[in-house]
Motif scaffolding. Structure first.
Motif, PDB file in Angstrom:
ATOM      1  N   VAL A  32     -11.816-106.835  -1.012  1.00  0.00           N
ATOM      2  CA  VAL A  32     -13.012-106.277  -1.662  1.00  0.00           C
ATOM      3  C   VAL A  32     -13.067-104.766  -1.446  1.00  0.00           C
ATOM      4  CG1 VAL A  32     -15.535-106.225  -1.612  1.00  0.00           C
ATOM      5  CG2 VAL A  32     -14.333-108.420  -1.606  1.00  0.00           C
ATOM      6  N   LEU A  33     -12.788-104.313  -0.227  1.00  0.00           N
ATOM      7  CA  LEU A  33     -12.790-102.870   0.044  1.00  0.00           C
ATOM      8  C   LEU A  33     -11.740-102.155  -0.795  1.00  0.00           C
ATOM      9  CD1 LEU A  33     -13.225-103.011   3.917  1.00  0.00           C
ATOM     10  CD2 LEU A  33     -14.937-102.277   2.248  1.00  0.00           C
ATOM     11  N   ALA A  34     -10.562-102.747  -0.912  1.00  0.00           N
ATOM     12  CA  ALA A  34      -9.492-102.156  -1.732  1.00  0.00           C
ATOM     13  C   ALA A  34      -9.894-102.132  -3.203  1.00  0.00           C
ATOM     14  CB  ALA A  34      -8.188-102.931  -1.539  1.00  0.00           C
ATOM     15  N   GLN A  35     -10.542-103.191  -3.655  1.00  0.00           N
ATOM     16  CA  GLN A  35     -10.995-103.256  -5.042  1.00  0.00           C
ATOM     17  C   GLN A  35     -12.045-102.175  -5.327  1.00  0.00           C
ATOM     18  OE1 GLN A  35      -9.616-105.341  -7.205  1.00  0.00           O
ATOM     19  NE2 GLN A  35     -10.812-104.579  -8.912  1.00  0.00           N
ATOM     20  N   GLN A  36     -12.954-101.961  -4.392  1.00  0.00           N
ATOM     21  CA  GLN A  36     -13.952-100.898  -4.557  1.00  0.00           C
ATOM     22  C   GLN A  36     -13.260 -99.542  -4.696  1.00  0.00           C
ATOM     23  OE1 GLN A  36     -16.326-101.362  -1.022  1.00  0.00           O
ATOM     24  NE2 GLN A  36     -17.935-102.459  -2.133  1.00  0.00           N
ATOM     25  N   THR A  37     -12.287 -99.300  -3.833  1.00  0.00           N
ATOM     26  CA  THR A  37     -11.554 -98.032  -3.870  1.00  0.00           C
ATOM     27  C   THR A  37     -10.805 -97.876  -5.183  1.00  0.00           C
ATOM     28  OG1 THR A  37     -11.354 -98.035  -1.465  1.00  0.00           O
ATOM     29  CG2 THR A  37      -9.808 -96.641  -2.683  1.00  0.00           C
ATOM     30  N   ALA A  38     -10.145 -98.935  -5.628  1.00  0.00           N
ATOM     31  CA  ALA A  38      -9.381 -98.879  -6.877  1.00  0.00           C
ATOM     32  C   ALA A  38     -10.297 -98.609  -8.063  1.00  0.00           C
ATOM     33  CB  ALA A  38      -8.609-100.180  -7.076  1.00  0.00           C
ATOM     34  N   THR A  39     -11.447 -99.252  -8.099  1.00  0.00           N
ATOM     35  CA  THR A  39     -12.403 -99.045  -9.188  1.00  0.00           C
ATOM     36  C   THR A  39     -12.896 -97.599  -9.189  1.00  0.00           C
ATOM     37  OG1 THR A  39     -13.086-101.356  -9.149  1.00  0.00           O
ATOM     38  CG2 THR A  39     -14.623 -99.784 -10.141  1.00  0.00           C
ATOM     39  N   ALA A  40     -13.265 -97.105  -8.023  1.00  0.00           N
ATOM     40  CA  ALA A  40     -13.748 -95.725  -7.933  1.00  0.00           C
ATOM     41  C   ALA A  40     -12.659 -94.734  -8.330  1.00  0.00           C
ATOM     42  CB  ALA A  40     -14.244 -95.435  -6.522  1.00  0.00           C
ATOM     43  N   THR A  41     -11.430 -95.018  -7.948  1.00  0.00           N
ATOM     44  CA  THR A  41     -10.307 -94.133  -8.288  1.00  0.00           C
ATOM     45  C   THR A  41     -10.083 -94.108  -9.795  1.00  0.00           C
ATOM     46  OG1 THR A  41      -9.283 -94.511  -6.141  1.00  0.00           O
ATOM     47  CG2 THR A  41      -7.855 -93.686  -7.890  1.00  0.00           C
ATOM     48  N   ARG A  42     -10.151 -95.279 -10.440  1.00  0.00           N
ATOM     49  CA  ARG A  42     -10.003 -95.332 -11.898  1.00  0.00           C
ATOM     50  C   ARG A  42     -11.123 -94.545 -12.579  1.00  0.00           C
ATOM     51  NH1 ARG A  42      -8.846-100.642 -10.878  1.00  0.00           N
ATOM     52  NH2 ARG A  42     -10.944-101.296 -11.497  1.00  0.00           N
ATOM     53  N   GLU A  43     -12.330 -94.689 -12.092  1.00  0.00           N
ATOM     54  CA  GLU A  43     -13.474 -94.007 -12.698  1.00  0.00           C
ATOM     55  C   GLU A  43     -13.460 -92.508 -12.415  1.00  0.00           C
ATOM     56  OE1 GLU A  43     -16.816 -96.161 -11.164  1.00  0.00           O
ATOM     57  OE2 GLU A  43     -16.463 -97.880 -12.485  1.00  0.00           O
ATOM     58  N   ALA A  44     -12.766 -92.090 -11.377  1.00  0.00           N
ATOM     59  CA  ALA A  44     -12.734 -90.675 -11.004  1.00  0.00           C
ATOM     60  C   ALA A  44     -12.154 -89.813 -12.113  1.00  0.00           C
ATOM     61  CB  ALA A  44     -11.941 -90.484  -9.710  1.00  0.00           C
ATOM     62  N   VAL A  45     -11.181 -90.322 -12.824  1.00  0.00           N
ATOM     63  CA  VAL A  45     -10.572 -89.554 -13.909  1.00  0.00           C
ATOM     64  C   VAL A  45     -11.615 -89.255 -14.980  1.00  0.00           C
ATOM     65  CG1 VAL A  45      -8.820 -89.614 -15.731  1.00  0.00           C
ATOM     66  CG2 VAL A  45      -8.282 -90.490 -13.458  1.00  0.00           C
ATOM     67  N   ASP A  46     -12.390 -90.271 -15.357  1.00  0.00           N
ATOM     68  CA  ASP A  46     -13.439 -90.063 -16.364  1.00  0.00           C
ATOM     69  C   ASP A  46     -14.505 -89.102 -15.858  1.00  0.00           C
ATOM     70  OD1 ASP A  46     -12.217 -91.752 -18.182  1.00  0.00           O
ATOM     71  OD2 ASP A  46     -13.371 -93.503 -17.544  1.00  0.00           O
ATOM     72  N   HIS A  47     -14.898 -89.267 -14.600  1.00  0.00           N
ATOM     73  CA  HIS A  47     -15.918 -88.372 -14.027  1.00  0.00           C
ATOM     74  C   HIS A  47     -15.434 -86.929 -14.032  1.00  0.00           C
ATOM     75  CE1 HIS A  47     -18.575 -91.577 -12.952  1.00  0.00           C
ATOM     76  NE2 HIS A  47     -17.728 -92.131 -12.113  1.00  0.00           N
ATOM     77  N   ALA A  48     -14.197 -86.726 -13.628  1.00  0.00           N
ATOM     78  CA  ALA A  48     -13.658 -85.362 -13.585  1.00  0.00           C
ATOM     79  C   ALA A  48     -13.590 -84.754 -14.984  1.00  0.00           C
ATOM     80  CB  ALA A  48     -12.275 -85.369 -12.934  1.00  0.00           C
ATOM     81  N   TYR A  49     -13.147 -85.545 -15.950  1.00  0.00           N
ATOM     82  CA  TYR A  49     -13.042 -85.050 -17.322  1.00  0.00           C
ATOM     83  C   TYR A  49     -14.417 -84.694 -17.880  1.00  0.00           C
ATOM     84  CZ  TYR A  49     -11.970 -84.818 -22.291  1.00  0.00           C
ATOM     85  OH  TYR A  49     -11.853 -84.401 -23.580  1.00  0.00           O
ATOM     86  N   GLU A  50     -15.386 -85.588 -17.694  1.00  0.00           N
ATOM     87  CA  GLU A  50     -16.736 -85.321 -18.184  1.00  0.00           C
ATOM     88  C   GLU A  50     -17.351 -84.116 -17.478  1.00  0.00           C
ATOM     89  OE1 GLU A  50     -18.957 -88.939 -17.871  1.00  0.00           O
ATOM     90  OE2 GLU A  50     -17.682 -89.967 -19.325  1.00  0.00           O
ATOM     91  N   ALA A  51     -17.117 -83.995 -16.182  1.00  0.00           N
ATOM     92  CA  ALA A  51     -17.639 -82.842 -15.443  1.00  0.00           C
ATOM     93  C   ALA A  51     -17.039 -81.555 -15.994  1.00  0.00           C
ATOM     94  CB  ALA A  51     -17.336 -82.991 -13.955  1.00  0.00           C
ATOM     95  N   TYR A  52     -15.764 -81.586 -16.300  1.00  0.00           N
ATOM     96  CA  TYR A  52     -15.103 -80.405 -16.856  1.00  0.00           C
ATOM     97  C   TYR A  52     -15.686 -80.050 -18.233  1.00  0.00           C
ATOM     98  CZ  TYR A  52     -11.608 -77.440 -18.990  1.00  0.00           C
ATOM     99  OH  TYR A  52     -10.982 -76.409 -19.643  1.00  0.00           O
ATOM    100  N   LEU A  53     -15.911 -81.052 -19.063  1.00  0.00           N
ATOM    101  CA  LEU A  53     -16.415 -80.802 -20.408  1.00  0.00           C
ATOM    102  C   LEU A  53     -17.835 -80.262 -20.433  1.00  0.00           C
ATOM    103  CD1 LEU A  53     -15.282 -83.851 -22.590  1.00  0.00           C
ATOM    104  CD2 LEU A  53     -14.517 -81.492 -22.764  1.00  0.00           C
ATOM    105  N   PHE A  54     -18.697 -80.873 -19.631  1.00  0.00           N
ATOM    106  CA  PHE A  54     -20.124 -80.605 -19.769  1.00  0.00           C
ATOM    107  C   PHE A  54     -20.677 -79.571 -18.796  1.00  0.00           C
ATOM    108  CE2 PHE A  54     -19.623 -85.039 -21.295  1.00  0.00           C
ATOM    109  CZ  PHE A  54     -19.855 -84.773 -22.626  1.00  0.00           C
ATOM    110  N   ASN A  55     -19.960 -79.230 -17.768  1.00  0.00           N
ATOM    111  CA  ASN A  55     -20.471 -78.311 -16.758  1.00  0.00           C
ATOM    112  C   ASN A  55     -19.754 -76.977 -16.882  1.00  0.00           C
ATOM    113  OD1 ASN A  55     -22.309 -80.182 -15.402  1.00  0.00           O
ATOM    114  ND2 ASN A  55     -20.433 -81.283 -14.941  1.00  0.00           N
ATOM    115  N   VAL A  56     -20.290 -76.143 -17.774  1.00  0.00           N
ATOM    116  CA  VAL A  56     -19.604 -74.902 -18.100  1.00  0.00           C
ATOM    117  C   VAL A  56     -20.044 -73.714 -17.250  1.00  0.00           C
ATOM    118  CG1 VAL A  56     -19.114 -75.636 -20.461  1.00  0.00           C
ATOM    119  CG2 VAL A  56     -21.240 -74.407 -19.967  1.00  0.00           C
TER     120      VAL A  56
END
Length: 124
Positions: A32-56
């Protein structure tokens, strides 16, 4: 289908952010701990991209910082409640020590986020 896989699929179906059960199997807990980490890691790419786009500029970052701090404060207060309960019930010293460290780190992070929010006001 294995027990672990069935359990993970059941966990994935839960919409609550708080756990309402305890896991007693060390392998399952690690999974479960590994799954939480994997999910957060997958979502990190989207978060980083959105942060780059919208936070100018600085002010665009401020709402996200304030939201993150607010969420963290709620989580730290929840952890404080767990720590109080663990101490009151004289639970394992290692558990109490680790919870106390998590609470302290959470409070420190809220201070850093407040400082970052204040730093968004530079040049404005």
């Amino acid at each position: 289908m294995s027990f672990v896989r069935r359990t993970l699929e059941a966990l994935a179906g839960l919409s609550s952010t708080r756990w309402s059960y305890a896991i007693t199997n060390p392998e399952l807990l690690d999974t479960v701990l590994a799954q939480q980490t994997a999910t957060a890691t997958r979502e990190a790419v989207d978060h980083a991209y959105e942060a780059y786009l919208f936070n100018v500029d600085e002010l665009h970052l401020q709402p996200g910082l304030l939201e993150a701090r607010s969420d963290l404060l709620a989580d730290v207060h929840y952890l404080e409640g767990l720590l109080i309960a663990a101490r009151a019930r004289n639970l394992a010293p290692e558990l109490i020590e680790r919870l106390a460290a998590a609470v302290d780190t959470g409070h420190e992070l809220t201070v850093h986020l407040a400082d970052a929010a204040r730093a968004t006001l530079t040049d404005h």
